[in-house]
Design an enzyme around this catalytic site. Structure first.
Site, PDB file in Angstrom:
ATOM      1  N   ARG A  77       0.847  -1.201   0.000  1.00 45.32           N
ATOM      2  CA  ARG A  77       0.000   0.000   0.000  1.00 45.32           C
ATOM      3  C   ARG A  77       0.875   1.241   0.000  1.00 45.32           C
ATOM      4  O   ARG A  77       1.708   1.406   0.887  1.00 45.32           O
ATOM      5  CB  ARG A  77      -0.931  -0.020   1.219  1.00 45.32           C
ATOM      6  CG  ARG A  77      -1.792   1.225   1.300  1.00 45.32           C
ATOM      7  CD  ARG A  77      -2.697   1.244   2.501  1.00 45.32           C
ATOM      8  NE  ARG A  77      -3.382   2.522   2.570  1.00 45.32           N
ATOM      9  CZ  ARG A  77      -3.372   3.312   3.640  1.00 45.32           C
ATOM     10  NH1 ARG A  77      -2.746   2.922   4.743  1.00 45.32           N
ATOM     11  NH2 ARG A  77      -4.000   4.461   3.614  1.00 45.32           N
ATOM     12  N   HIS A 121      -3.250  10.886   0.731  1.00 44.95           N
ATOM     13  CA  HIS A 121      -2.677  10.625   2.061  1.00 44.95           C
ATOM     14  C   HIS A 121      -2.038  11.922   2.557  1.00 44.95           C
ATOM     15  O   HIS A 121      -0.860  11.995   2.872  1.00 44.95           O
ATOM     16  CB  HIS A 121      -1.656   9.496   1.985  1.00 44.95           C
ATOM     17  CG  HIS A 121      -1.384   8.852   3.316  1.00 44.95           C
ATOM     18  ND1 HIS A 121      -1.496   7.483   3.554  1.00 44.95           N
ATOM     19  CD2 HIS A 121      -0.988   9.390   4.486  1.00 44.95           C
ATOM     20  CE1 HIS A 121      -1.182   7.226   4.811  1.00 44.95           C
ATOM     21  NE2 HIS A 121      -0.878   8.353   5.399  1.00 44.95           N
ATOM     22  N   GLU A 166      -7.583   7.963   6.426  1.00 43.84           N
ATOM     23  CA  GLU A 166      -7.872   8.499   7.760  1.00 43.84           C
ATOM     24  C   GLU A 166      -8.631   9.834   7.739  1.00 43.84           C
ATOM     25  O   GLU A 166      -8.096  10.896   8.131  1.00 43.84           O
ATOM     26  CB  GLU A 166      -6.590   8.604   8.578  1.00 43.84           C
ATOM     27  CG  GLU A 166      -5.930   7.249   8.781  1.00 43.84           C
ATOM     28  CD  GLU A 166      -4.732   7.264   9.723  1.00 43.84           C
ATOM     29  OE1 GLU A 166      -4.241   8.351  10.061  1.00 43.84           O
ATOM     30  OE2 GLU A 166      -4.295   6.168  10.106  1.00 43.84           O
ATOM     31  N   ASN A 294      -7.420   1.411   9.714  1.00 40.74           N
ATOM     32  CA  ASN A 294      -6.131   1.688  10.362  1.00 40.74           C
ATOM     33  C   ASN A 294      -6.360   1.656  11.867  1.00 40.74           C
ATOM     34  O   ASN A 294      -7.199   2.412  12.380  1.00 40.74           O
ATOM     35  CB  ASN A 294      -5.604   3.069   9.946  1.00 40.74           C
ATOM     36  CG  ASN A 294      -5.282   3.140   8.465  1.00 40.74           C
ATOM     37  OD1 ASN A 294      -5.415   2.151   7.747  1.00 40.74           O
ATOM     38  ND2 ASN A 294      -4.849   4.302   8.000  1.00 40.74           N
ATOM     39  N   TYR A 296      -4.361   1.387  15.767  1.00 38.86           N
ATOM     40  CA  TYR A 296      -3.122   1.436  16.559  1.00 38.86           C
ATOM     41  C   TYR A 296      -3.352   1.205  18.040  1.00 38.86           C
ATOM     42  O   TYR A 296      -2.557   0.574  18.717  1.00 38.86           O
ATOM     43  CB  TYR A 296      -2.422   2.789  16.372  1.00 38.86           C
ATOM     44  CG  TYR A 296      -1.838   2.963  14.995  1.00 38.86           C
ATOM     45  CD1 TYR A 296      -2.568   3.557  13.964  1.00 38.86           C
ATOM     46  CD2 TYR A 296      -0.568   2.479  14.705  1.00 38.86           C
ATOM     47  CE1 TYR A 296      -2.043   3.695  12.685  1.00 38.86           C
ATOM     48  CE2 TYR A 296      -0.023   2.606  13.431  1.00 38.86           C
ATOM     49  CZ  TYR A 296      -0.783   3.220  12.427  1.00 38.86           C
ATOM     50  OH  TYR A 296      -0.256   3.345  11.160  1.00 38.86           O
ATOM     51  N   GLU A 352      -3.475  -0.328   7.973  1.00 38.89           N
ATOM     52  CA  GLU A 352      -2.348   0.087   8.831  1.00 38.89           C
ATOM     53  C   GLU A 352      -2.494  -0.534  10.217  1.00 38.89           C
ATOM     54  O   GLU A 352      -3.581  -0.487  10.793  1.00 38.89           O
ATOM     55  CB  GLU A 352      -2.307   1.603   9.036  1.00 38.89           C
ATOM     56  CG  GLU A 352      -1.779   2.384   7.876  1.00 38.89           C
ATOM     57  CD  GLU A 352      -1.754   3.868   8.161  1.00 38.89           C
ATOM     58  OE1 GLU A 352      -1.547   4.272   9.328  1.00 38.89           O
ATOM     59  OE2 GLU A 352      -1.977   4.633   7.212  1.00 38.89           O
TER      60      GLU A 352
HETATM   61  N1  LIG Z   1      -7.748  11.019  20.153  1.00 41.39           N
HETATM   62  N2  LIG Z   1      -7.600  12.230  20.498  1.00 41.39           N
HETATM   63  N3  LIG Z   1      -6.418  12.894  20.444  1.00 41.39           N
HETATM   64  C1  LIG Z   1      -6.328  14.232  21.019  1.00 41.39           C
HETATM   65  C2  LIG Z   1      -4.869  14.687  21.049  1.00 41.39           C
HETATM   66  O1  LIG Z   1      -4.354  14.571  19.749  1.00 41.39           O
HETATM   67  C3  LIG Z   1      -2.967  14.753  19.656  1.00 41.39           C
HETATM   68  C4  LIG Z   1      -2.414  13.904  18.529  1.00 41.39           C
HETATM   69  O2  LIG Z   1      -3.358  12.903  18.145  1.00 41.39           O
HETATM   70  C5  LIG Z   1      -2.998  11.998  17.170  1.00 41.39           C
HETATM   71  C6  LIG Z   1      -3.905  10.991  16.879  1.00 41.39           C
HETATM   72  C7  LIG Z   1      -3.603  10.064  15.920  1.00 41.39           C
HETATM   73  C8  LIG Z   1      -2.385  10.132  15.249  1.00 41.39           C
HETATM   74  C9  LIG Z   1      -2.062   9.095  14.272  1.00 41.39           C
HETATM   75  C10 LIG Z   1      -0.851   8.882  13.670  1.00 41.39           C
HETATM   76  N4  LIG Z   1      -1.023   7.767  12.958  1.00 41.39           N
HETATM   77  C11 LIG Z   1       0.024   7.052  12.189  1.00 41.39           C
HETATM   78  C12 LIG Z   1      -0.164   7.513  10.772  1.00 41.39           C
HETATM   79  N5  LIG Z   1      -1.401   6.948  10.190  1.00 41.39           N
HETATM   80  C13 LIG Z   1      -1.239   7.239   8.782  1.00 41.39           C
HETATM   81  C14 LIG Z   1       0.239   7.122   8.508  1.00 41.39           C
HETATM   82  O3  LIG Z   1       0.639   8.266   7.806  1.00 41.39           O
HETATM   83  C15 LIG Z   1       0.924   7.053   9.868  1.00 41.39           C
HETATM   84  O4  LIG Z   1       2.048   7.894   9.918  1.00 41.39           O
HETATM   85  N6  LIG Z   1      -2.264   7.335  13.046  1.00 41.39           N
HETATM   86  N7  LIG Z   1      -2.911   8.128  13.877  1.00 41.39           N
HETATM   87  C16 LIG Z   1      -1.477  11.156  15.531  1.00 41.39           C
HETATM   88  C17 LIG Z   1      -1.778  12.097  16.500  1.00 41.39           C
END
Ligand SMILES: N=NNCCOCCOc1ccc(-c2cn(C[C@@H]3NC[C@@H](O)[C@H]3O)nn2)cc1
Length: 448
Positions: A77, A121, A166, A294, A296, A352
């Site tokens: 991907r 993306h 996302e 995706n 995590y 992911e």
């Molecule tokens: N839940 N509330 N948060 C409130 C506070 O937020 C502060 C920051 O929050 C987040 C939430 C989620 C992420 C995140 C990163 N990835 C990884 C990437 N996926 C696509 C691909 O490019 C990867 O690099 N997935 N998700 C980052 C920051």
């Protein structure tokens, strides 16, 4: 020892994204993206890191594909940088951009690796952000034009497509929380952006069908699974709101043609609502062929009337965390997959899943056993979901290689392959060889 056997046609893969690995941001006619702008804005990205070089995969893709071949993946991907194809987003087509992705996709196919393409993306052409980005319906139409260029050029060669990666990150992380590009912090703007990308998704799927492209198309939401701190209704409702923020807010319009009413009420209480025009929801609600998911991490939440727009608070329950601070809880993946069944028996790919483990190279090796533990736990949940009859068709580990982790810059490492950002030397980690074995056997061994 337990052996979990996977279906013979299960698609094992890995994932990356254009801005995070390509580099060459000023080469062969590429236009500026919002991430080029955001990364160069002081204070936005750790250490001021940007994607100008990244993993230099624009030049080293043959070496990367050789590593994919060694790993044994069936599908890869990747995402296409819109600013390479139409540099100002809505104008002339850049043939050198198309030529690069033809060379890249041809090399994947030559190595029996199925290309799995994400159209968007996050690297929006800056020129479109300058006219309001996804809030402006001209951007929506520009995306459809870009999609059509890609469908006509690669239709048939690429059989698996995703429109958006996302939506929650594009709308809320980037326009309400403000942690990602373009860095707005306004709820109404985030709802306008979310509605814009849903419109673009629906119109792009319509174009895909109209052109009769030989392939399948879908969208890839990210889900932070949530469970209530207690059995009381208020806490359960809080967990429902957090789940819907990531999933239902986008998937209800795609599958049902309506936004979830309880979330409309929640946002309206905060003074915002989507700007729905006649026909919008019908446009968004186009039948799709597959869903990416995706996943995590998950959260434990409880009701908190003073806890922001969702009126909740996440609780630290003392779970093990990865090096980026996300709690490790693989059952959230299983429960999220069951949750998605409410949208029907659609093909699902884990597009992911992976862990930020920042181990470095020592004597030519990277002993990332914590990443192996994370992957083993989550792949076991994938098998559990398949055994329950869920239509889970593939798993793509995030990520093939260490890369630019957005606002965290290069300090956070998700790769199966270590990248030395000075020398650009790639070093397969212990997890690379562990995953290679899972793929070769098409089964997972657990120690219990
Ligand atoms: N839940 N509330 N948060 C409130 C506070 O937020 C502060 C920051 O929050 C987040 C939430 C989620 C992420 C995140 C990163 N990835 C990884 C990437 N996926 C696509 C691909 O490019 C990867 O690099 N997935 N998700 C980052 C920051």
């Amino acid at each position: 020892m337990t052996i979990f056997q996977f279906p013979s046609d299960f698609k094992w893969g890995t994932a990356t994204a254009s801005y995070q690995i390509e580099g060459a941001t000023k080469e062969d006619g590429r236009g500026i993206s919002i991430w080029d702008t955001f990364a160069k804005t002081p204070g936005k990205v750790f250490n001021g890191d940007n994607g100008d070089v990244a993993c230099d995969s624009y030049h080293r893709y043959e070496e990367d594909i050789a590593l994919m071949k060694e790993l044994g993946i069936k599908t890869y991907r990747f995402s296409v940088a819109w600013p390479r194809i139409i540099p100002d987003g809505d104008g002339e087509i850049n043939q050198k951009g198309l030529d690069f992705y033809h060379r890249f996709v041809d090399k994947l196919i030559e190595n029996d690796i199925e290309p799995f393409c994400t159209l968007y993306h996050w690297d929006l052409p800056q020129a479109l952000q300058d006219i309001g980005g996804w809030e402006n319906r001209r951007t929506v139409d520009a995306f459809v034009k870009y999609s059509e260029v890609m469908f006509r050029e690669f239709g048939g060669k690429i059989k698996y497509w995703l429109t958006f990666n996302e939506p929650w990150c594009i709308a809320f992380l980037s326009n309400f929380i403000g942690a990602h590009a373009p860095g707005n912090t306004d709820l109404q703007v985030s709802l306008n952006v979310g509605h814009g990308i849903l419109l673009a998704h629906g119109k792009s799927v319509q174009k895909f069908r109209e052109l009769g492209i030989d392939g399948k198309i879908g969208i890839a939401p990210n889900m932070e699974w949530s469970v209530p701190y207690s059995k009381n209704e208020a806490d359960q409702a809080a967990a429902d709101r957090n789940i819907a923020w990531f999933a239902d807010w986008f998937l209800d319009p795609v599958f049902k043609g309506t936004y979830p009413q309880f979330m409309l009420d929640c946002f309206e209480a905060a003074g915002a609502k989507p700007n729905i025009q006649p026909g919008d929801m019908e446009t968004i609600c186009q039948p799709i062929d597959h869903l990416g998911l995706n996943y995590y991490t998950m959260s434990v939440v409880r009701s908190n009337p003073g806890g922001g727009i969702l009126q909740l608070e996440p609780l630290d329950m003392g779970l093990v965390r990865t090096d980026i601070g996300w709690p490790v809880e693989s059952r959230g993946l299983y429960e999220a997959l069951h949750y998605l069944q409410k949208y029907g028996d659609i093909d699902i790919y884990i597009t992911e899943n992976g862990a930020c483990i920042n181990d470095g190279v020592e004597n030519g090796e990277v002993k990332d056993f914590r990443r192996i533990s994370y992957l083993q736990q989550h792949i076991a949940q994938v098998h559990r979901a398949i055994s329950d009859g869920i239509n889970l068709k593939g798993y793509m580990a995030w990520s093939m290689m260490d890369n630019y982790e957005w606002a965290e810059g290069y300090r956070m490492r998700f790769g199966l392959v270590h990248v030395d950002y000075r020398s650009l030397v790639r070093t397969p980690k212990e997890s690379f060889y562990w995953y290679q074995n899972v793929i070769r056997n098409n089964w997972l061994e657990t120690k219990d």
